[in-house]
Design a protein around this motif. Structure first.
Motif, PDB file in Angstrom:
ATOM      1  N   TYR A   1       0.860  -1.198   0.000  1.00 16.32           N
ATOM      2  CA  TYR A   1       0.000   0.000   0.000  1.00 16.32           C
ATOM      3  C   TYR A   1       0.887   1.236   0.000  1.00 16.32           C
ATOM      4  O   TYR A   1       2.065   1.168   0.340  1.00 16.32           O
TER       5      TYR A   1
ATOM      6  N   ALA B   1      -5.936  -9.546   7.518  1.00 10.56           N
ATOM      7  CA  ALA B   1      -5.433  -8.238   7.944  1.00 10.56           C
ATOM      8  C   ALA B   1      -5.612  -8.076   9.444  1.00 10.56           C
ATOM      9  O   ALA B   1      -6.288  -8.866  10.106  1.00 10.56           O
ATOM     10  N   MET B   2      -5.000  -7.023   9.971  1.00  8.83           N
ATOM     11  CA  MET B   2      -5.109  -6.727  11.399  1.00  8.83           C
ATOM     12  C   MET B   2      -6.433  -6.024  11.690  1.00  8.83           C
ATOM     13  O   MET B   2      -6.916  -5.200  10.902  1.00  8.83           O
TER      14      MET B   2
ATOM     15  N   LEU C   1      -5.275  -0.555  -1.159  1.00  8.59           N
ATOM     16  CA  LEU C   1      -4.382  -1.713  -1.245  1.00  8.59           C
ATOM     17  C   LEU C   1      -3.904  -1.915  -2.675  1.00  8.59           C
ATOM     18  O   LEU C   1      -4.668  -1.755  -3.633  1.00  8.59           O
TER      19      LEU C   1
ATOM     20  N   GLU D   1       0.223   0.906   9.007  1.00  7.10           N
ATOM     21  CA  GLU D   1      -0.356  -0.179   8.224  1.00  7.10           C
ATOM     22  C   GLU D   1      -1.868   0.012   8.236  1.00  7.10           C
ATOM     23  O   GLU D   1      -2.405   0.647   9.143  1.00  7.10           O
ATOM     24  N   PRO D   2      -2.559  -0.562   7.235  1.00  9.30           N
ATOM     25  CA  PRO D   2      -4.010  -0.514   7.277  1.00  9.30           C
ATOM     26  C   PRO D   2      -4.525  -1.530   8.293  1.00  9.30           C
ATOM     27  O   PRO D   2      -4.025  -2.653   8.335  1.00  9.30           O
TER      28      PRO D   2
ATOM     29  N   LEU E   1      -0.594  -8.638   5.064  1.00  8.22           N
ATOM     30  CA  LEU E   1      -0.736  -7.551   6.040  1.00  8.22           C
ATOM     31  C   LEU E   1      -0.526  -8.031   7.470  1.00  8.22           C
ATOM     32  O   LEU E   1      -0.388  -7.214   8.370  1.00  8.22           O
ATOM     33  N   VAL E   2      -0.530  -9.341   7.677  1.00  5.18           N
ATOM     34  CA  VAL E   2      -0.345  -9.875   9.025  1.00  5.18           C
ATOM     35  C   VAL E   2       1.101 -10.320   9.225  1.00  5.18           C
ATOM     36  O   VAL E   2       1.686 -10.148  10.289  1.00  5.18           O
TER      37      VAL E   2
ATOM     38  N   ARG F   1       3.446 -12.091  12.342  1.00  5.53           N
ATOM     39  CA  ARG F   1       2.887 -11.870  13.679  1.00  5.53           C
ATOM     40  C   ARG F   1       1.995 -13.007  14.152  1.00  5.53           C
ATOM     41  O   ARG F   1       1.568 -13.022  15.300  1.00  5.53           O
TER      42      ARG F   1
END
Lengths: 149, 379
Positions: free
Chosen positions: A22, A104-105, A31, A138-139, B130-131, B134
């Motif tokens: 990104y 994703a988080m 993204l 981060e997104p 994106l992870v 972790r």
């Protein structure tokens, strides 16, 4: 472009935790996906060697900006992490409006947990700081405000 | 019909080194212990083994010869087979293919590993999401569990009950790494690892070894082997992931691989008596029994609660204790499943014997993803 311009105007200095995935200078996270010109499949994270669906070569895999918005497909808290990230935190699988199922988080501001089926979108989450003073971002996903009728 | 050609294939000997926490025991000691037990079980001498396939993923390159030499250096072909968690299953399949092709009449599949060298294909491939680093594999299955509970209405307690059953089976298995029967309260006790999973709902990665000797029909006669204790290999299928959209890929891959293996074996899901499956995390057992067609979709939790998957139930699942309780030393695990099914199909499993076991099915998935399914039966 407009978003990037706005970000510059706000003089925000941000660095991406994952530069390939990104552009940290956008106002809201977008993204970096790719779309296969041969079969139309959309990928995130982007793939570069060839298409998993149809085998098209790299030159058929074209950049496609993906709005970081979608619906929660699965969610889990993490209590044991191999990284230095403080636990617990949460990760989610999200079906993006553009198609791909991504991982994703969950944004640390989400205190009551996301639920499967929630509509979500990404906001910047600061996960560190550069020596020069900029934020490493981060997104991370938050629940969309409920629209009351 | 077996997908392995027209030659009849038999498992004639199996052996194990107990699965255990990582120790100072060198891997050749682990492997040779399992091979000697399999040779004694078969009534064969090492000099009669014509080729060796070693399933291994976490120890070292080139480990076969430094192990087999201690049985006498006979110069036979030997090599390592790496296929993630399905390494042992794939080594067994290669031994079957070798004998089925008529290249050799006596082949051994050995799984051996110590967790010395755990690697990540995602990292090697330069993949980033994106992870990132972790989360551990457990979170992949915790996400899957959240989805399963949402889709079926199963509770966390119903899913945890898989570990209660499998620990009860492992308490009767002298090779198990976790040999203690656990109550639901114990299984649900902290520490929490990810999502609904507590420690006892995640398999232990340790060390161990397993061996299985595959012979041709002609070897049964020419070597004077005991036909009454021979277990037939009815099918062997190895598949890899395709694109399943938002459907769970482990379950979808399991469904298509199992369907092919059952068809090639000429049996239906309802004819399977004993199953060893990849229960690295509790929820997987419920997902996979549904994917295999051993119960209706969404009904696994209630079938488990009704005792249908117990030893003595409708179809016994993970009589060994499974990955959760027997353990998951990676390379050995798939071969160890063959050892357990062979023991069950010979009616030699003692206190953990499932009555009248005639058809057995072994299932492993490996990260990537791949899936291996074998169907065995007693004649």
């Amino acid at each position: 472009l407009l978003n990037a311009y706005q970000a510059n105007e706000e003089s925000i200095v941000r660095t991406a935790a994952h530069p390939r995935l990104y552009d940290p200078l956008m106002h809201d996270p977008v993204l970096n996906g790719v779309e296969c010109a041969q079969c139309g499949h959309v990928y995130f994270p982007p793939v570069g060697v060839g298409c998993e669906i149809c085998g098209a070569p790299a030159d058929q895999l074209q950049p496609k900006a993906l709005t970081a918005a979608g619906v929660v497909h699965a969610v889990a808290e993490v209590h044991l992490s191999p990284a230095k990230t403080p636990t617990p935190f949460a990760v989610a699988e999200i079906v993006l409006d553009n198609g791909p199922l991504i991982r994703a988080m969950v944004h640390p501001d989400v205190t009551d947990g996301l639920k499967i089926g929630d509509r979500v979108s990404a906001r910047w989450s600061v996960i560190g700081h550069e020596d020069e003073g900029g934020d490493v971002v981060e997104p991370a996903f938050v629940r969309d405000p409920e629209v009351r009728r | 019909v077996s997908g392995l050609g027209n030659r009849d294939l038999w498992v004639i000997g199996v052996g194990l080194h107990p699965y255990q926490k990582p120790s100072d025991t060198p891997y050749p000691q682990l492997g040779v212990t399992a091979v000697r037990e399999a040779l004694a079980d078969a009534g064969l001498d090492w000099s009669q083994v014509q080729t060796a396939y070693t399933g291994t993923a976490t120890t070292s390159m080139a480990l076969s010869r430094l192990m087999y030499r201690h049985l006498g250096a006979t110069g036979i072909p030997m090599l390592q087979v790496e296929n993630a968690s399905a390494s042992g299953s794939t080594a067994f399949r290669q031994a079957c293919i070798d004998v089925a092709a008529g290249i050799h009449d006596v082949a051994i599949a050995v799984g051996v590993d110590k967790p010395l060298n755990l690697t990540s294909p995602q990292r090697a491939a330069g993949l980033d999401d994106l992870v990132g680093n972790r989360v551990l594999p457990v979170t992949h299955f915790a996400l899957l569990a959240s989805r399963y509970m949402h889709a079926t209405g199963a509770s966390a307690e119903q899913i945890a009950a898989v570990a209660v059953k499998n620990s009860r089976n492992a308490a009767l298995n002298p090779y198990a790494q976790r040999p203690t029967a656990r109550s639901l309260e114990e299984v649900l006790a902290p520490p929490k690892i990810s999502g609904m999973f507590t420690r006892l709902q995640c398999c232990p990665i340790g060390e161990g070894a397993a061996a299985a000797i595959v012979v041709s029909e002609s070897a049964l006669d020419s070597l004077g082997l005991n036909r009454d204790r021979a277990v037939r290999v009815r099918s062997s299928v190895l598949r890899s992931e395709t694109y399943y959209g938002t459907a769970n890929f482990d379950a979808a891959l399991t469904a298509e691989t199992t369907a092919m293996a059952l068809e090639q074996a000429g049996v239906t899901a309802s004819e399977v008596d004993v199953v060893e499956l990849h229960d690295a995390f509790t929820v997987e057992e419920l997902l996979y029994v549904e994917a295999m067609g051993l119960c209706e979709a969404g009904q696994a939790a209630s079938a488990l609660a009704a005792g249908e998957f117990d030893i003595g139930g409708r179809v016994a699942v993970n009589t060994s204790g499974g990955l959760l309780s027997m353990g998951h030393p990676i390379g050995p695990t798939g071969v160890g499943q063959i050892a357990e099914l062979t023991t069950q199909l010979r009616a030699e499993a003692g206190p953990r014997q499932h009555p009248d076991a005639r058809v057995g099915l072994a299932h492993m998935v490996g990260v990537g993803a791949v899936c291996a399914v074998h169907v065995l039966s007693r004649d």
